[in-house]
Scaffold this motif. Structure first.
Motif: not given
Length: 178
Positions: A160-166
């Motif tokens: 995932l992208t970092p934003r999606a992971a968060l």
């Protein structure tokens, strides 16, 4: 097994992480492919000699192995590759993504990986935590562009992208967060 024994040569042809089926078809071994019975005996002998190790910690149906002849530290270095062989849809999520992209400084010791929730169970792989996600979740992540394929990602798997992971951490709250 001696350096130039047929068994050693067979292991030299296999990748660092391989499946039972790799022993029984000609993808890597060509003419040296084995019958199922011969492959079972080969794996038992190779395991007893410390040349291969099971990727799964439990003795479930997971037939993925580390080729210790090619990488003696395979169980430490290659758990994501083993996860990918077990679950084609495996996707790195969670703190591993956040740390890799500099969003947190704490270094996770275990990689968080999402797999389809249609699975009834999953084997334990040292260094990996599996998290079940619905098929619709995978579709939504892909549709929104939140998945980096393994060529774009810092991992050997898609992530995932970092934003999606968060966002995933906050939505599911099923993993430890610092």
């Amino acid at each position: 097994m001696k350096q130039d024994s047929p068994a050693a040569k067979r292991l030299d042809l296999l990748p660092e992480v391989f499946t039972f089926n790799d022993l029984t078809n000609d993808t890597y071994l060509g003419d040296a492919a084995m019958t199922s019975e011969a492959a079972k005996k080969f794996l038992i002998r190779a395991r007893d000699r410390g040349l291969v190790a099971r990727a799964a910690e439990d003795n479930g149906r997971a037939s993925v192995y580390y080729n210790l002849r090619r990488d003696i530290d395979g169980p430490i270095n290659r758990p994501m590759e083993a996860a990918h062989l077990l679950y084609e849809e495996a996707l790195v999520i969670g703190l591993s993504v956040l740390h890799t992209y500099g969003w947190i400084t704490q270094i996770p010791k275990i990689v968080d990986i999402a797999i389809h929730s249609t699975r009834r169970s999953c084997p334990k792989i040292r260094g990996v935590n599996f998290y079940f996600r619905p098929l619709e979740w995978f579709r939504n992540q892909k549709k929104s562009g939140a998945i980096l394929d393994h060529r774009e990602s810092e991992f050997v798997l898609p992530s995932l992208t970092p934003r999606a992971a968060l966002d995933d951490i906050n939505l599911y709250r099923d993993m430890w967060v610092p």
